[in-house]
Design a protein around this motif. Structure first.
Motif, PDB file in Angstrom:
ATOM      1  N   TRP A 395      26.635  35.586  54.366  1.00  0.00           N
ATOM      2  CA  TRP A 395      25.904  36.026  53.475  1.00  0.00           C
ATOM      3  C   TRP A 395      25.411  34.941  52.669  1.00  0.00           C
ATOM      4  O   TRP A 395      24.321  34.397  52.351  1.00  0.00           O
ATOM      5  CB  TRP A 395      26.272  37.178  52.605  1.00  0.00           C
ATOM      6  CG  TRP A 395      25.235  37.828  51.832  1.00  0.00           C
ATOM      7  CD1 TRP A 395      24.067  38.377  52.101  1.00  0.00           C
ATOM      8  CD2 TRP A 395      24.842  37.442  50.312  1.00  0.00           C
ATOM      9  NE1 TRP A 395      23.035  38.424  51.187  1.00  0.00           N
ATOM     10  CE2 TRP A 395      23.869  37.900  49.902  1.00  0.00           C
ATOM     11  CE3 TRP A 395      25.779  36.763  49.314  1.00  0.00           C
ATOM     12  CZ2 TRP A 395      23.457  37.838  48.639  1.00  0.00           C
ATOM     13  CZ3 TRP A 395      25.188  36.768  48.084  1.00  0.00           C
ATOM     14  CH2 TRP A 395      24.081  37.260  47.790  1.00  0.00           C
ATOM     15  N   GLN A 398      23.745  31.669  54.003  1.00  0.00           N
ATOM     16  CA  GLN A 398      22.115  31.758  53.995  1.00  0.00           C
ATOM     17  C   GLN A 398      21.559  31.256  52.691  1.00  0.00           C
ATOM     18  O   GLN A 398      20.441  30.706  52.869  1.00  0.00           O
ATOM     19  CB  GLN A 398      21.838  33.176  54.291  1.00  0.00           C
ATOM     20  CG  GLN A 398      22.530  33.835  55.575  1.00  0.00           C
ATOM     21  CD  GLN A 398      22.166  35.037  55.670  1.00  0.00           C
ATOM     22  OE1 GLN A 398      21.697  35.751  54.794  1.00  0.00           O
ATOM     23  NE2 GLN A 398      22.573  35.828  56.646  1.00  0.00           N
ATOM     24  N   HIS A 399      22.230  31.157  51.704  1.00  0.00           N
ATOM     25  CA  HIS A 399      21.644  30.837  50.556  1.00  0.00           C
ATOM     26  C   HIS A 399      22.100  29.615  49.847  1.00  0.00           C
ATOM     27  O   HIS A 399      21.986  29.302  48.646  1.00  0.00           O
ATOM     28  CB  HIS A 399      21.802  31.881  49.058  1.00  0.00           C
ATOM     29  CG  HIS A 399      21.332  33.307  50.031  1.00  0.00           C
ATOM     30  ND1 HIS A 399      19.898  33.781  49.852  1.00  0.00           N
ATOM     31  CD2 HIS A 399      22.018  34.367  50.507  1.00  0.00           C
ATOM     32  CE1 HIS A 399      19.899  34.862  50.241  1.00  0.00           C
ATOM     33  NE2 HIS A 399      21.119  35.219  50.820  1.00  0.00           N
TER      34      HIS A 399
END
Lengths: 555, 235
Positions: A395, A398-399
Motif C-alpha cells: 500500500w 503506491q504512494h
C-alpha cells in the motif's frame, strides 16, 4: 654455532634499547609462571586462525624467502572442519565480506584465490548510495573510465563468504605442505616471558605461550612454546594485546549490525552485457537521472562503441533517524547479504520477525520514507495475519516516489532461514600496533564501523604489510622480532587504519544527523542538515576526480 | 646501514653470476650455495650476527682487536691464522671490512692480509669514507659535534686516513699489474702463468645518511662521502 655476546645489558647499550628490554620483561598475561625455557622455539607464532591470521601464515609460507621460518598458528576452533565447509548452491553464509581489488591481488599472489569456490563469489561493479533524508544519491563505479578508455568495467569489490575464504586459505596451506603449522583446537592459557638461562638461551624478552590443546575429554594437554615474533590476530578482545600491555581507544556505537542472507527477485538481463548488439536505444533510459523518461533523438544517443557490462550492484541507503545505513550486497544466483546497522531495539525487533515479515520490512527500508519504515517496525512481529507487513508495504509503495530503474534496489523475496543474526558495533584502535617481539593485525589492532565494508580489508592489508616486513628482515639477516624492524609495519598501517576508521566514524555521525525525529530535531534544522548532506553527496558525485579518489583510496 | 650491506653483497653476487655464467656456479646454482664469512673489525657483531641468520651461511668468523666489544676471537687480522687452525689459507667466501679501512694506518698491508684469506671466486666487501671536504663536513663537523647534533664520540675518525674510491681502484689495478709481472718474471714456478687479472673490476656504490629516513643508496656520491666497495678474487 653460537655467537655469545654479553648476556646482561652493559653500559654499551643505549638508554632506549635498555628501556625496551625492561619493558618487554614486565609483560604478562594470565597466571603465567615460566620456570624454564621451552624446548619448542618458533620464529613466528600467530594467535588467531581467522582470515587475517591464515592469510599471514599463507603469505609467509608461499614466499621462498620466508618459507623456511618455523611458524605456528594457534586457533581455538577446529580448522579441519572449516576446511571441509560446504553449503549447497542455493544457501549462503550470513558472514560475507566485500574484498577490494588490492586484497584480491594479494590473495592471488599468495596462491589462495584460486582455491575459492568462485561460483560462490560475486564481483560487483557499482555501488548505489542513497539517503532517506533527501533525494540525493551517488553511484560509485568506474564507468567514466571504462567509457573514456574503451575498456571493460573495473570491479569495485568482490563479495566472498568468510567461510569460503577461510577454506581457500586452509587448502592453500595444505598445498604448501604447511598444515603442521596449524595448532587447531588450542587456546592460549597464558603468555609470559622466557627466562635468562645461564646454561642455555636468554629468552627473557621472548614471549612464551602456554597452550591448552583440547583433545578428547581425557587427553587435553598443556605445552609451552617460545616465539621470536608473536603476532596477535586474535580479534577485538585480543589476549596478545593484553599481554603487551597495549591499551585501546574508542567507543561503542550503541548500534547493532543485523546480518542475513536474502533471496532477490531475478533482475532482467542487463542491457550492458558485452554480447548485446544494439545497446544504444536502451542505454539512455537506464543511464538517465530523471524519474521520467526523456525521449532522445538518434543524434543524442551515445557514440561510444563499448558500453560497460554491469555484473552486479551493491546498494546502501542511509536511514538517519533509524540508527544507520542498510546495505544489500550482491551474491550469486539472485542472492544477497544484508548488513543493517541500527539501534539495539530495532535489531531485536528484526530478529523476532518471521522470514516473510522481515523480507517486507527490508523492502520497506530500501524504498519508503522513514516515517513509513518506523510504522512498519512498530507492527506486531507475531500476528494472526501473516501478510500484515506485506500488505502495508504494498500500500505504501503506491504512494512513495520511486527512483528510476537504473537506481532501484532489488526486491527481496525471501530471507534464508536461520541466517538473521546481529553483532554489536564498536570503534577500537590500539594505542600501538607493535611492541618488542610482538605485532597486532586485524581486529586486534583496530575495529571500525562496517558501513564501508573495510574492516576485513584493513586486516588483510595488515597481513600483507606484516609479511612484507618479515621478508625484509629475513633478507638482511635481521631478527624478525626486532622492534626497530617492526616500526616499518606500524608506520605503514597505523595511519591507514586511523584514516579509515576515523573516516567511516565521521560518515556514520554525519548520516545520523537531521533525520526525522533524530536528536537534531525535526523541521527546519533537520531539513537543513539533510540538504547539506545532499549537497555534499552531489559534490562527491559530480566534481571530477573526487569520487575516483575515494574509490582508489578504499580499493 | 646494515640492510645496505646485504644489498651490496647481493648486487656483487649478481654481477658475478651474470658475468660468468659458465663458471662453477652453473653446477652449484646460486640458491643452494653456502657461504663462509670473515668479518674483520666486527665491533658489536651487528653485521656478523645478521650474516649468521641468513639461510645460506655456513659459518661466520668475526674478529675485532678491541677487547671490550667482543669476547670471541679477540684478535687482529695478523693473528688470525693462529686462531683458525685447520681451516687453511684462502678459506672464506666473503671477507668483510665495514667501516674499518678508515681507521687503519697502513691500509695496503691490511688489505693484503685480508685478501690472503679469500677463496678464489670469493669477494672482499667493505665500506669506508672518501677524503673530500664534504666528508670532512659531515663526518667531522656534524657527526662529531656535541649532543644533540653529533652521533659519534669526537676523535672517532681521522680525516687524513680516509680512502677515496679512485685510490681503491688504482691500488687493485696496481696489484693486478704487480702479480702479472711477478708471475712472468719468476721462471722457477714450472712456467705457470696465470692468465688474466687476479682481482676483478672494483664495484663502488655511494650511500648517504638522511635524517629521519636512514641510510640510502646515492649513486654518484661515492667520491664525496660514504661508499661501499667490492672486489672479487678471480683466481
Amino acid at each position: 654455532m653460537s655467537l655469545r655476546v654479553a648476556s646482561r645489558p652493559s653500559k654499551y647499550l643505549c638508554k632506549s634499547c635498555r628501556f625496551d628490554l625492561s619493558r618487554a620483561r614486565k609483560r604478562k598475561y594470565g597466571t603465567s609462571s615460566i620456570t624454564s625455557n621451552p624446548q619448542d622455539i618458533y620464529d613466528v607464532v600467530t594467535v588467531g586462525g581467522g582470515p587475517v591470521g591464515l592469510a599471514l601464515l599463507t603469505a609467509l609460507k608461499s614466499s621462498p624467502a620466508t618459507s623456511h621460518l618455523r611458524c605456528a598458528l594457534i586457533e581455538t576452533q577446529t580448522l579441519p572442519k572449516q576446511k571441509s565447509w560446504d553449503l549447497p548452491p542455493d544457501q549462503y553464509s550470513n558472514r560475507a565480506s566485500s574484498i577490494t581489488p588490492t586484497n584480491q591481488s594479494f590473495l592471488e599472489s599468495i596462491g589462495a584465490w584460486k582455491h575459492l569456490d568462485l561460483r560462490r563469489v560475486q564481483p560487483y561493479d557499482e555501488m548505489q548510495v542513497g539517503d532517506a533524508g533527501n533525494d540525493a544519491s551517488i553511484q560509485f563505479d568506474w564507468k567514466a573510465e571504462a567509457v573514456r578508455y574503451n575498456a571493460p568495467l573495473r570491479t569495485v569489490a568482490t563479495m566472498v563468504e568468510n567461510a569460503n575464504l577461510t577454506r581457500a586459505l586452509l587448502r592453500r596451506l595444505e598445498e604448501l605442505d604447511a598444515e603442521d603449522c596449524l595448532l587447531s583446537s588450542s587456546s592460549v592459557a597464558s603468555i609470559g616471558n622466557g627466562i635468562d638461562d645461564p646454561e642455555g638461551l636468554n629468552l627473557s624478552n621472548w614471549p612464551v605461550i602456554s597452550l591448552n590443546s583440547a583433545g578428547t575429554a581425557e587427553s587435553s594437554s598443556t605445552r609451552q612454546i617460545a616465539a621470536r615474533l608473536l603476532i596477535g590476530a586474535d580479534g577485538i578482545n585480543s589476549p596478545v594485546r593484553t599481554f603487551a600491555g597495549i591499551s585501546t581507544n574508542g567507543w561503542d556505537y550503541n548500534r547493532h549490525g543485523v546480518v542475513a542472507t536474502l533471496k532477490l527477485e531475478p533482475q532482467p538481463d542487463s542491457p550492458f552485457s558485452s554480447s548485446s548488439s544494439d545497446p544504444n536505444s536502451a542505454l539512455e533510459d537506464f543511464l538517465s537521472d530523471d524519474t521520467q523518461t526523456t525521449s532522445t533523438s538518434p543524434s543524442q544517443a551515445t557514440n561510444e562503441n563499448i558500453t560497460p557490462s554491469n555484473r552486479a550492484t551493491a546498494y546502501q541507503r542511509f536511514l538517519p533517524s533509524l540508527g544507520g545505513p542498510i546495505a544489500i550486497l550482491p551474491l550469486p544466483n539472485n542472492h544477497a547479504s544484508l548488513v543493517w546497522s541500527t539501534t539495539p531495539q530495532i535489531a531485536s525487533t528484526l530478529k523476532s520477525l518471521s522470514p516473510s515479515a522481515l523480507a517486507s520490512t527490508i523492502n520497506a527500508a530500501l524504498r519508503l520514507n522513514e516515517v513509513d519504515i518506523k510504522y512498519m517496525l512498530s507492527l506486531p512481529s507475531s500476528s494472526d495475519n501473516e501478510h500484515d507487513h506485506e500488505s502495508e508495504l504494498t500500500w505504501r509503495l503506491q504512494h512513495t516516489p520511486q527512483p528510476p530503474p537504473a537506481r532501484a534496489p532489488p526486491m527481496i523475496t525471501a530471507v534464508q532461514p536461520h541466517t538473521p543474526a546481529s553483532f554489536p558495533l564498536r570503534l577500537r584502535n590500539a594505542s600501538s600496533y607493535i611492541s618488542p617481539r610482538l605485532a597486532l593485525a586485524g581486529d586486534a589492532a583496530h575495529t571500525i564501523h562496517p558501513l564501508a565494508g573495510q574492516g576485513l580489508n584493513l586486516g588483510l592489508g595488515d597481513a600483507e604489510a606484516l609479511a612484507r616486513c618479515i621478508l625484509g628482515s629475513v633478507a638482511c639477516g635481521a631478527d624478525v622480532g626486532d622492534a626497530m624492524r617492526l616500526e616499518g609495519y606500524s608506520a605503514e598501517r597505523y595511519g591507514r587504519a586511523v584514516e579509515m576508521g576515523g573516516g567511516v566514524d565521521v560518515l556514520n555521525g554525519v548520516y545520523q544527523m537531521g533525520g526525522e525525529g533524530s536528536l537534531s530535531g525535526d523541521g527546519v534544522v533537520g531539513g537543513l542538515l539533510g540538504r547539506m548532506r545532499g549537497l555534499g553527496m552531489w559534490v562527491v558525485g559530480n566534481v571530477p576526480g573526487v569520487k575516483e579518489g575515494i574509490m582508489r583510496r578504499a580499493g | 646501514m646494515n640492510p645496505l650491506r646485504h644489498d651490496f653483497i647481493q648486487s656483487c653476487l649478481r654481477s658475478a653470476s651474470s658475468a660468468s655464467p659458465n663458471s662453477n656456479d652453473a653446477q652449484n646454482p646460486e640458491a643452494t650455495r653456502k657461504y663462509k664469512y670473515l668479518d674483520v673489525g666486527c665491533g658489536g657483531g651487528i653485521f656478523a650476527s645478521s650474516a649468521a641468520r641468513l639461510p645460506n651461511t655456513v659459518s661466520v668468523t668475526a674478529i675485532d682487536p678491541t677487547s671490550e666489544v667482543i669476547k670471541y676471537l679477540n684478535c687482529a687480522i695478523e693473528e688470525l691464522d693462529s686462531h683458525i687452525e685447520g681451516q687453511g689459507k684462502e678459506s672464506f667466501d666473503f671477507v668483510t671490512v665495514f667501516e674499518v679501512v678508515e681507521h687503519i694506518d697502513k691500509p695496503a698491508a691490511f688489505l693484503r692480509q685480508a685478501l690472503a684469506h679469500l677463496k678464489p671466486g670469493g669477494w672482499l666487501i667493505g665500506s669506508t669514507i672518501a677524503r673530500h671536504p664534504m666528508s670532512y663536513l659531515t663526518t667531522k663537523i656534524v657527526a662529531e659535534a656535541p649532543w644533540p647534533i653529533g652521533v659519534v664520540p669526537p676523535g672517532t675518525h681521522d680525516w687524513n686516513k680516509y680512502v677515496n674510491p679512485s685510490e681503491v681502484r688504482e691500488w687493485f689495478a696496481h696489484e693486478n699489474h704487480e702479480l702479472h709481472t711477478r708471475n712472468v718474471e719468476t721462471s722457477d714456478n714450472e712456467g705457470r702463468i696465470e692468465a688474466g687479472d687476479k682481482y676483478g673490476v672494483v664495484r663502488v656504490e655511494g650511500c648517504i645518511y638522511l635524517p629521519l629516513l636512514g641510510w640510502k643508496w646515492a649513486g654518484g656520491t661515492a667520491e664525496y662521502g660514504n661508499f661501499f666497495f667490492g672486489v672479487q678474487k678471480l683466481h
